[in-house]
Design a protein around this motif. Structure first.
Motif, PDB file in Angstrom:
ATOM      1  N   SER A 126      45.551  43.995  30.533  1.00 44.25           N
ATOM      2  CA  SER A 126      44.307  44.256  29.814  1.00 44.25           C
ATOM      3  C   SER A 126      43.801  45.671  30.070  1.00 44.25           C
ATOM      4  N   ARG A 127      43.068  46.187  29.109  1.00 42.70           N
ATOM      5  CA  ARG A 127      42.407  47.485  29.289  1.00 42.70           C
ATOM      6  C   ARG A 127      40.960  47.296  29.732  1.00 42.70           C
ATOM      7  N   ALA A 128      40.569  46.077  30.044  1.00 43.72           N
ATOM      8  CA  ALA A 128      39.209  45.783  30.495  1.00 43.72           C
ATOM      9  C   ALA A 128      39.105  46.011  31.996  1.00 43.72           C
ATOM     10  N   SER A 129      37.924  46.394  32.420  1.00 39.96           N
ATOM     11  CA  SER A 129      37.670  46.608  33.838  1.00 39.96           C
ATOM     12  C   SER A 129      37.401  45.278  34.531  1.00 39.96           C
ATOM     13  N   LEU A 130      37.977  45.105  35.710  1.00 42.23           N
ATOM     14  CA  LEU A 130      37.732  43.900  36.496  1.00 42.23           C
ATOM     15  C   LEU A 130      36.431  44.008  37.295  1.00 42.23           C
ATOM     16  N   LEU A 131      35.806  45.177  37.268  1.00 40.17           N
ATOM     17  CA  LEU A 131      34.494  45.393  37.887  1.00 40.17           C
ATOM     18  C   LEU A 131      33.680  46.240  36.910  1.00 40.17           C
ATOM     19  N   PHE A 132      33.080  45.572  35.917  1.00 40.21           N
ATOM     20  CA  PHE A 132      32.380  46.265  34.843  1.00 40.21           C
ATOM     21  C   PHE A 132      30.900  46.365  35.164  1.00 40.21           C
ATOM     22  N   LEU A 133      30.515  47.442  35.828  1.00 38.68           N
ATOM     23  CA  LEU A 133      29.141  47.656  36.275  1.00 38.68           C
ATOM     24  C   LEU A 133      28.115  47.766  35.141  1.00 38.68           C
ATOM     25  N   PRO A 134      28.472  48.285  33.954  1.00 39.22           N
ATOM     26  CA  PRO A 134      27.467  48.370  32.888  1.00 39.22           C
ATOM     27  C   PRO A 134      26.851  47.025  32.501  1.00 39.22           C
ATOM     28  N   GLU A 140      41.938  39.396  26.849  1.00 36.49           N
ATOM     29  CA  GLU A 140      40.842  40.359  26.908  1.00 36.49           C
ATOM     30  C   GLU A 140      39.516  39.642  27.183  1.00 36.49           C
ATOM     31  N   TYR A 141      39.323  38.491  26.574  1.00 34.01           N
ATOM     32  CA  TYR A 141      38.113  37.703  26.757  1.00 34.01           C
ATOM     33  C   TYR A 141      37.939  37.349  28.230  1.00 34.01           C
ATOM     34  N   VAL A 142      38.989  36.852  28.854  1.00 35.94           N
ATOM     35  CA  VAL A 142      38.942  36.464  30.266  1.00 35.94           C
ATOM     36  C   VAL A 142      38.688  37.697  31.138  1.00 35.94           C
ATOM     37  N   ALA A 143      39.336  38.795  30.821  1.00 32.02           N
ATOM     38  CA  ALA A 143      39.145  40.027  31.592  1.00 32.02           C
ATOM     39  C   ALA A 143      37.705  40.523  31.488  1.00 32.02           C
ATOM     40  N   PHE A 144      37.120  40.446  30.292  1.00 27.66           N
ATOM     41  CA  PHE A 144      35.724  40.839  30.126  1.00 27.66           C
ATOM     42  C   PHE A 144      34.805  39.959  30.978  1.00 27.66           C
ATOM     43  N   LEU A 145      35.068  38.663  30.987  1.00 26.34           N
ATOM     44  CA  LEU A 145      34.255  37.743  31.787  1.00 26.34           C
ATOM     45  C   LEU A 145      34.321  38.101  33.266  1.00 26.34           C
ATOM     46  N   ILE A 146      35.525  38.303  33.773  1.00 26.85           N
ATOM     47  CA  ILE A 146      35.701  38.647  35.188  1.00 26.85           C
ATOM     48  C   ILE A 146      34.984  39.948  35.508  1.00 26.85           C
ATOM     49  N   GLY A 147      35.183  40.956  34.678  1.00 23.13           N
ATOM     50  CA  GLY A 147      34.569  42.260  34.914  1.00 23.13           C
ATOM     51  C   GLY A 147      33.056  42.223  34.840  1.00 23.13           C
ATOM     52  N   ASP A 148      32.524  41.520  33.837  1.00 21.77           N
ATOM     53  CA  ASP A 148      31.071  41.418  33.684  1.00 21.77           C
ATOM     54  C   ASP A 148      30.427  40.729  34.878  1.00 21.77           C
ATOM     55  N   ILE A 149      30.984  39.603  35.260  1.00 16.42           N
ATOM     56  CA  ILE A 149      30.385  38.817  36.338  1.00 16.42           C
ATOM     57  C   ILE A 149      30.483  39.554  37.672  1.00 16.42           C
ATOM     58  N   SER A 150      31.619  40.152  37.958  1.00 14.89           N
ATOM     59  CA  SER A 150      31.741  40.897  39.224  1.00 14.89           C
ATOM     60  C   SER A 150      30.859  42.148  39.208  1.00 14.89           C
ATOM     61  N   GLY A 151      30.761  42.825  38.072  1.00 13.54           N
ATOM     62  CA  GLY A 151      29.902  44.007  37.974  1.00 13.54           C
ATOM     63  C   GLY A 151      28.443  43.658  38.181  1.00 13.54           C
ATOM     64  N   LEU A 152      27.997  42.564  37.570  1.00 10.41           N
ATOM     65  CA  LEU A 152      26.614  42.120  37.757  1.00 10.41           C
ATOM     66  C   LEU A 152      26.371  41.734  39.204  1.00 10.41           C
ATOM     67  N   PHE A 153      27.306  41.014  39.805  1.00 10.57           N
ATOM     68  CA  PHE A 153      27.141  40.575  41.188  1.00 10.57           C
ATOM     69  C   PHE A 153      26.947  41.768  42.124  1.00 10.57           C
ATOM     70  N   PHE A 154      27.793  42.781  42.001  1.00  7.40           N
ATOM     71  CA  PHE A 154      27.691  43.914  42.913  1.00  7.40           C
ATOM     72  C   PHE A 154      26.449  44.762  42.658  1.00  7.40           C
ATOM     73  N   LEU A 155      26.032  44.902  41.408  1.00 10.39           N
ATOM     74  CA  LEU A 155      24.784  45.621  41.150  1.00 10.39           C
ATOM     75  C   LEU A 155      23.582  44.825  41.640  1.00 10.39           C
ATOM     76  N   MET A 156      23.606  43.507  41.466  1.00  8.15           N
ATOM     77  CA  MET A 156      22.503  42.675  41.967  1.00  8.15           C
ATOM     78  C   MET A 156      22.422  42.753  43.483  1.00  8.15           C
ATOM     79  N   LEU A 157      23.564  42.783  44.128  1.00  5.31           N
ATOM     80  CA  LEU A 157      23.588  42.916  45.581  1.00  5.31           C
ATOM     81  C   LEU A 157      22.916  44.221  45.997  1.00  5.31           C
ATOM     82  N   GLY A 158      23.213  45.305  45.271  1.00  6.02           N
ATOM     83  CA  GLY A 158      22.578  46.592  45.551  1.00  6.02           C
ATOM     84  C   GLY A 158      21.080  46.562  45.332  1.00  6.02           C
TER      85      GLY A 158
END
Length: 180
Positions: free
Chosen positions: A39-47, A150-168
């Motif tokens: 996939s070209r999706a990020s596994l850690l999508f901070l946006p 791509e759908y699964v990759a977006f889900l993984i990236g979105d959720i991990s990105g939100l988690f790490f920003l929320m932690l911050g």
């Protein structure tokens, strides 16, 4: 007017900064550690985290606060293709989905917006982020005509990105509370 301008500036700036960090630093690292990842999706999508947290903090104003930043990122990534109907639809999806979910929840009696008389429900905000990610991934992939991977990759990236920003944000709030 001045408050609105500063909200727009900071929300869009945060979106652009974390997008550049994601696409220019995190994704090249991802490609080094997972070269076989198709996939070209990020596994850690901070946006995604910026979109959800901005919607939580600003409500409907998040749509207008994020729009310039989201448009700039889409233009940066796609050039003049930013004006294609699929890209414009993806921009609209990106800026409207999170505020819509927060207001739907408020409408059914579950107000998660920040208030001075209560602590934030971080797990609730994370839940909204997961719901938002599911909707956004489905709608964006529909707009682009992407594959299921791509759908699964977006889900993984979105959720991990939100988690790490929320932690911050959580630790920033704790730090601010201790200093007060």
């Amino acid at each position: 007017m001045r408050k609105w301008a500063s909200e727009t500036f900071f929300a869009s700036l945060a979106y652009v900064v974390v997008s550049i960090l994601t696409f220019e630093v995190l994704m090249p690292l991802q490609n080094v550690f997972f070269p076989e990842y198709p996939s070209r999706a990020s596994l850690l999508f901070l946006p995604h985290g910026v979109r959800v947290l901005t919607a939580w903090l600003l409500g409907w104003r998040a749509i207008f606060a994020l729009l310039p930043g989201v448009f700039l990122v889409f233009a940066y990534l796609g050039g003049s293709d930013v004006f294609l109907p699929s890209r414009l639809m993806a921009i609209a999806i990106a800026v409207t989905t999170a505020p819509t979910i927060f207001y739907l929840l408020k409408w059914i009696g579950w107000d998660l917006f920040p208030r001075s008389d209560r602590q934030p429900c971080w797990s609730c905000i994370m839940g909204v982020g997961v719901i938002t990610s599911i909707l956004m991934s489905g709608l964006t992939n529909l707009a682009f005509g992407s594959a299921t991977a791509e759908y699964v990759a977006f889900l993984i990236g979105d959720i991990s990105g939100l988690f790490f920003l929320m932690l911050g944000v959580y630790f920033a709030f704790r730090f601010a509370d201790r200093r007060a």
